[in-house]
Design a protein around this motif. Structure first.
Motif, short mmCIF file in Angstrom:
data_model
loop_
_atom_site.label_atom_id
_atom_site.label_comp_id
_atom_site.label_asym_id
_atom_site.label_seq_id
_atom_site.Cartn_x
_atom_site.Cartn_y
_atom_site.Cartn_z
N GLY A 116 0.71 -1.29 0.13
CA GLY A 116 -0.13 0.15 -0.07
C GLY A 116 0.79 1.30 -0.10
N GLY A 117 0.43 2.09 0.91
CA GLY A 117 1.09 3.37 0.91
C GLY A 117 2.66 3.57 0.86
N LEU A 118 3.14 2.77 1.87
CA LEU A 118 4.56 2.39 2.10
C LEU A 118 5.35 2.26 0.69
CD1 LEU A 118 6.53 1.18 5.05
CD2 LEU A 118 6.92 -0.03 2.60
N ARG A 120 4.06 2.31 -2.44
CA ARG A 120 3.66 3.51 -3.39
C ARG A 120 4.50 4.62 -3.37
NH1 ARG A 120 3.31 4.16 -8.36
NH2 ARG A 120 3.91 6.57 -8.30
N LEU A 121 4.80 4.91 -1.75
CA LEU A 121 5.66 6.00 -1.59
C LEU A 121 7.13 5.96 -2.16
CD1 LEU A 121 5.83 8.91 -0.14
CD2 LEU A 121 6.93 7.53 1.71
N ALA A 122 7.75 4.82 -2.08
CA ALA A 122 8.90 4.49 -2.47
C ALA A 122 9.04 4.49 -3.94
CB ALA A 122 9.36 2.87 -2.10
N ASP A 264 0.04 -6.02 5.41
CA ASP A 264 0.22 -4.45 5.62
C ASP A 264 0.23 -4.22 7.29
OD1 ASP A 264 0.40 -2.05 4.39
OD2 ASP A 264 -1.19 -1.58 5.63
N SER A 265 1.49 -3.60 7.40
CA SER A 265 1.52 -3.08 8.92
C SER A 265 1.69 -4.05 10.09
CB SER A 265 0.30 -2.00 9.16
OG SER A 265 -0.87 -2.67 9.79
N SER A 266 1.39 -5.40 9.92
CA SER A 266 1.86 -6.06 11.21
C SER A 266 2.09 -7.59 10.66
CB SER A 266 0.87 -6.14 12.07
OG SER A 266 -0.21 -7.02 11.66
N ASN A 311 14.04 2.18 4.68
CA ASN A 311 12.64 2.44 4.52
C ASN A 311 11.61 1.50 5.44
OD1 ASN A 311 10.50 4.07 3.51
ND2 ASN A 311 10.01 2.51 1.84
N ASP A 312 11.21 2.01 6.70
CA ASP A 312 10.89 1.18 7.70
C ASP A 312 11.77 0.41 8.35
OD1 ASP A 312 7.84 1.78 8.51
OD2 ASP A 312 8.03 -0.34 9.05
N THR A 313 11.56 -0.29 9.18
CA THR A 313 12.35 -1.22 9.84
C THR A 313 12.88 -2.33 8.96
OG1 THR A 313 10.82 -2.43 10.96
CG2 THR A 313 11.81 -0.44 12.04
N ASN A 349 10.32 6.26 9.72
CA ASN A 349 9.26 5.73 10.56
C ASN A 349 8.08 5.75 9.83
OD1 ASN A 349 6.96 5.78 12.61
ND2 ASN A 349 8.40 4.29 13.60
N HIS A 350 7.40 4.73 9.55
CA HIS A 350 5.96 5.15 8.73
C HIS A 350 4.75 4.77 9.67
CE1 HIS A 350 7.51 5.39 4.73
NE2 HIS A 350 8.38 4.76 4.87
N THR A 351 5.06 4.43 10.93
CA THR A 351 3.61 3.86 11.78
C THR A 351 3.96 3.96 13.16
OG1 THR A 351 2.10 2.23 12.19
CG2 THR A 351 4.24 1.51 11.49
N VAL A 352 2.87 4.47 13.80
CA VAL A 352 2.98 4.47 15.41
C VAL A 352 2.36 3.08 15.95
CG1 VAL A 352 3.08 7.11 15.30
CG2 VAL A 352 0.70 5.67 15.92
N LYS A 639 -3.51 8.08 14.29
CA LYS A 639 -3.12 6.74 13.82
C LYS A 639 -2.41 6.53 12.47
CE LYS A 639 -4.47 4.17 17.46
NZ LYS A 639 -3.57 3.70 18.48
N GLU A 640 -2.97 7.21 11.47
CA GLU A 640 -2.66 7.42 10.11
C GLU A 640 -1.47 8.02 10.08
OE1 GLU A 640 -2.36 5.38 7.47
OE2 GLU A 640 -4.43 5.70 6.81
N ALA A 641 -0.08 7.62 9.85
CA ALA A 641 1.09 8.14 9.72
C ALA A 641 1.01 9.59 9.02
CB ALA A 641 2.45 7.45 9.51
N SER A 642 0.66 9.26 7.82
CA SER A 642 0.54 10.33 6.51
C SER A 642 -0.86 10.16 5.88
CB SER A 642 1.80 10.59 5.96
OG SER A 642 1.38 11.44 4.73
N GLY A 643 -0.86 9.04 5.09
CA GLY A 643 -1.77 8.88 3.98
C GLY A 643 -1.12 9.72 2.81
C1 B1H Z 1 2.46 2.30 6.34
C2 B1H Z 1 3.50 0.34 6.88
C3 B1H Z 1 3.69 -1.11 6.67
N1 B1H Z 1 3.09 2.37 7.65
C4 B1H Z 1 4.77 -2.83 7.73
N2 B1H Z 1 3.61 1.21 7.91
C5 B1H Z 1 4.42 -3.68 6.65
C6 B1H Z 1 4.27 -1.45 7.80
O1 B1H Z 1 4.56 -5.61 5.29
N3 B1H Z 1 4.84 -4.90 6.43
O2 B1H Z 1 5.38 -5.49 7.42
C7 B1H Z 1 3.98 -2.90 5.55
C8 B1H Z 1 3.45 -1.68 5.53
N4 B1H Z 1 2.82 1.13 5.88
C9 B1H Z 1 2.01 3.45 5.56
O3 B1H Z 1 2.92 4.44 5.03
C10 B1H Z 1 1.26 4.38 6.39
O4 B1H Z 1 0.23 3.73 7.03
C11 B1H Z 1 0.59 5.69 5.72
O5 B1H Z 1 -0.07 6.39 6.70
C12 B1H Z 1 1.70 6.28 5.09
O6 B1H Z 1 1.33 7.18 4.17
C13 B1H Z 1 2.52 5.41 4.20
C14 B1H Z 1 3.85 6.09 3.61
O7 B1H Z 1 4.43 6.80 4.66
#
Ligand code: B1H
Length: 797
Positions: A116-118, A120-122, A264-266, A311-313, A349-352, A639-643
């Motif tokens: 998703g966003g992470l 696409r940002l790259a 995505d995210s966890s 880019n992220d951890t 960092n991309h998420t809290v 919660k949403e780091a940026s979007g």
């Molecule tokens: C975002 C992730 C993410 N934040 C772990 N964190 C992942 C974390 O596969 N994983 O393990 C995958 C994705 N992605 C997003 O990053 C944020 O939620 C958005 O708010 C932000 O716009 C985007 C780009 O910074």
């Protein structure tokens, strides 16, 4: 590239078709046409690409490497044509020989190597880096299967493999076998004392992987600069083939680059993911250090020529891996290696969300990357020693890398680098004040903000040609190369002919989307309705369910009073759920069943429609975003780091309905309060609930009959075929106290939605706000964002 004429292009195109496929133009398939054009593009930029490479080597330019486990480019054909400055020429030339460019565009498969966003940002950054002329290259994995393809069957999400890669490979890549490197995993390692007193690591029983790079062209916009996205694939090294004797052994190796993890995210730590992370980091860094070594400069000064971004951890092992290479392969002493490594590395960092902060069991590290495990242990020991007595021991306990037999990857990235940034102002504030506050005590100088941005060319010129032509008429073509010129629209906000033109463009885009919906789902969408869109990954914190609750309320209102005056609405969803994310999948089922209920109820007189578009991806976004009237950005504040879709919608003239979260706040600052619709709790209100533990969703449910009726619709049979999912959702909202505060925000949300319905009736006012949004969207250009990284963090321009 050199000047190209239509005639020359047609000649080249036909000759290439002959060479590759032995067909004439009129016999070729769309796929053959597409690949032929792709190859030609690559041929046209080859001299620029080579020149770029030579220039960087010759001038010894400092270069940044963007390490990311995800890249999400989508299709590349149009971007490449546009950036090369031959879009119109090629469109016309192809038309002359009866080839329709749009058909070729369709023939390209989306490259979906991200969630998703992470990701696409790259990819937006990969477009912007060459555009601003910066030496910045990507480093990632060439997954054979991208993010799963989503199908909806009986309202449920079904995941199918996304075999995006043709057997001949992607047309945009070049395989570089001569640049392959070996990556070692497993086995054991011990340190043997040498005569000079140094310790030399001796490896036993390791498995060697052969990492082969594929370089994907990244073309700058109209400037002759071509950068590189390097994606690594794994192969079995012939030299070590005895290590892999059975088919199963071989498959396990091939699996390393076979698919992108879809959560995505966890995620909880699977060994294969750890191997992916190390594989990409080690291959990338070995190559980078080897090319630095060719410059014959001191190894301890590598930070003067190289920046590596984490880019992220997921690529955080870059820190110990660079230490390893410098010490073990080049004989650099620990202190010198550490001093330069921390200057090379930087981290975003991309998420809290706490579940998204990666942690790995030390046991797994020890097993899979034993030398990295040793080095991390040493970094951790030195960190504790350095800070002992200087700060509270509690702070050290909570910021060190190894805690309770777990390796905290964010801690590693922060301690091992010189920069930590968040992705929007609020997000960076939250990192400093809350999530990473103890690191801020230790290293305040490392923290900085870089608000995300978008590759505006893709999200305006390519996705929205109608609007682009209108902009050319109104303010000239300058905005195509300088997006800030959009601000010239400020003078035109209230001109009625201009308003009408923007309205017509929007209606045409809505019709295009409506045609797609008709074709794929056989649902008729009235384009005079408000197109209200929420497209993003499905996650509880993003609150698609709040949107659903509002739809239920409208449905109930209309059933109570079929004659109710209401601005017609079309609610559009697109969302993939992680395959193991139960709750998210239930929400998808609910949306689909609600859609069935509403779309076929003739008593609603077309005032309400609900559409779930399957397989939301970059290409679909390019169809949806230009057609939106309302952009739903409704996450729980904080919660949403940026979007980043919020920025894309804004640029395409949708009004944002938002909480004060992520970059929504900066959109509000850009357009002013009157040109965005804000609702709900802000971050302080959310945090006050956390502090006081005083949130009680049941109390709201019991005291507000409207809310009670909406929530009960999940379990009282209103929505057919959702007995199980409905109860799950009801429980989340009531029995488990509504973790994301939907009930508290509902009333304000519904009121602001009613306000939007009213506003839409007043075309001059609505259109002025639309134009105001477009006029101020230039500040979210990823060209500017990446310039900030390049100057402040990497020092490459
Ligand atoms: C975002 C992730 C993410 N934040 C772990 N964190 C992942 C974390 O596969 N994983 O393990 C995958 C994705 N992605 C997003 O990053 C944020 O939620 C958005 O708010 C932000 O716009 C985007 C780009 O910074």
């Amino acid at each position: 590239m050199e000047q190209l004429t239509k005639e020359q292009f047609i000649k080249d195109f036909k000759a290439q078709l002959h060479t590759d496929y032995l067909v004439d133009n009129n016999e070729a398939t769309a796929e053959e046409h597409f690949r032929t054009l792709g190859k030609l593009i690559k041929r046209y930029v080859m001299s620029d690409w080579l020149r770029r490479r030579d220039e960087i080597v010759k001038e010894q330019k400092k270069t940044a490497y963007y390490f990311s486990i995800e890249f999400l480019p989508g299709k590349m054909l149009q971007t490449n044509l546009l950036n090369l400055g031959i879009y119109d020429l090629v469109t016309e030339a192809l038309a002359d020989i009866n080839v329709d460019l749009t058909v070729l565009v369709e023939a390209e498969r989306d490259m979906a190597l991200g969630n998703g966003g992470l990701g696409r940002l790259a990819s937006c950054f990969m477009d912007s880096l060459p555009t601003i002329g910066a030496p910045g290259f990507g480093n990632g994995i060439r997954y054979k299967y991208g993010l799963f393809k989503q199908r909806i069957v009986n309202g449920y999400q079904v995941e199918l493999p996304d075999a995006w890669l043709p057997s001949e490979g992607s047309v945009w890549e070049t395989k570089k076998p001569h640049s392959a490197v070996d990556v070692k995993i497993y086995g054991s390692v011990y340190l043997a004392p040498q005569e000079d007193g140094a310790l030399k690591p001796i490896y036993e029983n390791v498995k060697t992987l052969h990492a082969v790079p594929y370089d994907v062209i990244q073309i700058g916009f109209n400037n002759g600069v071509v950068n590189n996205l390097r994606l690594w694939d794994v192969e079995l090294p012939e030299k070590y083939e005895l290590d892999y004797q059975t088919l199963a052994d071989r498959r396990r190796v091939e699996d390393i680059t076979s698919f992108l993890y879809p959560d995505d995210s966890s995620r909880d730590g699977q060994a294969m993911r750890l191997i992916q992370e190390y594989f990409m980091v080690s291959a990338g860094l070995q190559t980078i250090v080897a090319s630095y070594a060719k410059m014959q400069l001191p190894m301890a000064k590598i930070h003067e020529k190289v920046a590596v971004h984490i880019n992220d951890t997921h690529p955080a092992m870059a820190v110990p891996e660079l230490m390893r290479i410098l010490m073990d392969d080049y004989g650099v002493k620990w202190d010198d290696a550490w001093a330069t490594t921390t200057q090379v590395m930087s981290y975003t960092n991309h998420t809290v969300l706490s579940e998204a902060l990666e942690k790995w069991d030390t046991g797994l590290f020890k097993e899979i990357v034993p030398r990295i495990h040793q080095i991390i242990g040493e970094i951790d020991r030195k960190f504790v020693k350095e800070w002992a007595g200087k700060v509270d021991t509690g702070i050290i306990d909570r910021t060190r890398i190894v805690q309770n037999n777990q390796i905290h990857m964010a801690n590693l990235a922060i301690i091992g680098g010189h920069s930590v940034n968040g992705v929007a102002k609020l997000h960076t504030e939250l990192l400093i004040e809350d999530v990473l506050k103890e690191f801020y005590v230790l290293f305040p100088e490392k923290f900085n903000n870089k608000t995300n941005g978008i590759a505006q060319r893709r999200w305006s010129q390519i996705a929205n040609p109608g609007m682009s032509a209108l902009l050319d008429d109104l303010i000239g073509k300058g905005w195509r190369s300088n997006i800030h010129e959009l601000s010239e629209l400020e003078e035109l906000l209230t001109r009625s002919d201009v308003q009408t033109s923007f309205y017509q463009v929007k209606q045409a885009n809505k019709q295009k989307l409506a045609d797609y919906v008709k074709k794929t789902l056989d649902i008729d969408l009235p384009i005079d309705a408000i197109f209200d869109v929420q497209v993003k990954r499905l996650h509880a914190y993003k609150r698609q369910l709040l949107n659903v609750m509002h739809i239920i309320k409208l449905y109930q209102d209309l059933k109570d009073d079929p004659g109710l005056e209401m601005t017609p609405r079309v609610f559009i969803f697109g969302a993939k759920a992680a395959p193991g994310y139960h709750f998210a999948k239930s929400v998808i089922k609910i949306i689909n069943e609600l859609a069935n209920l509403i779309n076929y109820d003739t008593s609603l007189n077309d005032k309400l429609k609900v559409v779930f578009l399957e397989n939301y991806n970059v290409s679909l976004a390019e169809l949806i975003v230009p057609a939106a009237d309302v952009s739903e950005q409704i996450s729980t504040a904080g919660k949403e780091a940026s979007g980043t879709s919020n920025m894309k919608f804004m640029m395409n003239g949708a009004l944002t309905l938002a909480t004060l979260d992520g970059a929504n706040i900066e959109i509000k600052d850009a357009v002013g309060e009157d040109n965005i619709v804000i609702f709900g709790m802000d971050k302080d209100a959310v945090y006050a609930h956390y502090d006081k533990h005083d949130y009680n969703s049941r109390a709201i449910y019991d005291s507000d009959p409207t809310i009670k009726r909406v929530v009960d619709a999940f379990i009282d049979g209103t929505i057919p075929n959702t007995h199980y999912e409905g109860h799950e959702i009801w429980d989340a909202l009531i029995s488990y106290n509504d973790e994301y505060f939907l009930l508290e925000d509902f009333t304000d949300y519904a009121e602001k939605q009613a306000y939007i319905s009213e506003l839409y009736q007043d075309k001059p006012i609505w259109q002025a706000k639309v134009i105001k949004n477009i006029a101020n969207s230039g500040r979210f250009s990823s060209d500017d964002t990446i310039e900030g990284y390049a100057k402040d963090i990497w020092g490459i321009i």
